[in-house]
Design an enzyme around this catalytic site. Structure first.
Site: not given
Length: 88
Positions: A10-12, A46, A54
């Site tokens: 999962p990532h922001a 991350f 990204h």
């Protein structure tokens, strides 16, 4: 996002307030399932300051590190933070 079998990331998004590129890894004794995916025993989170970092830095660096069966086996067998850091 599924990077490889039993590994989830999962990532922001940058607009969520990411101040610098970063990542964190959690090794689980008991795998967990995300939505309709296969259960994962390694979770990597991350964040990136922009969408280029990204893709160009984040995902590529993680896949390059973990696209190695021997390293993955050693990560799963690690018993301390120091052992994990030494493998990365």
């Amino acid at each position: 996002m599924c990077l490889m079998r039993a590994l989830r990331s999962p990532h922001a998004r940058p607009e969520c307030g990411v101040k610098r590129n970063c990542f964190s890894m959690v090794l689980l004794n008991t795998p967990i399932q995300f939505a309709d995916s296969e259960a994962a025993d390694i979770v990597i989170m991350f964040g990136a300051q922009d969408s280029n970092a990204h893709i160009e830095e984040g995902i590529r660096a993680i896949v390059a590190l973990l696209d190695n069966d021997e390293r993955m086996a050693k990560l799963r067998a690690a018993n301390s933070r120091e052992e994990v850091v030494a493998l990365l």
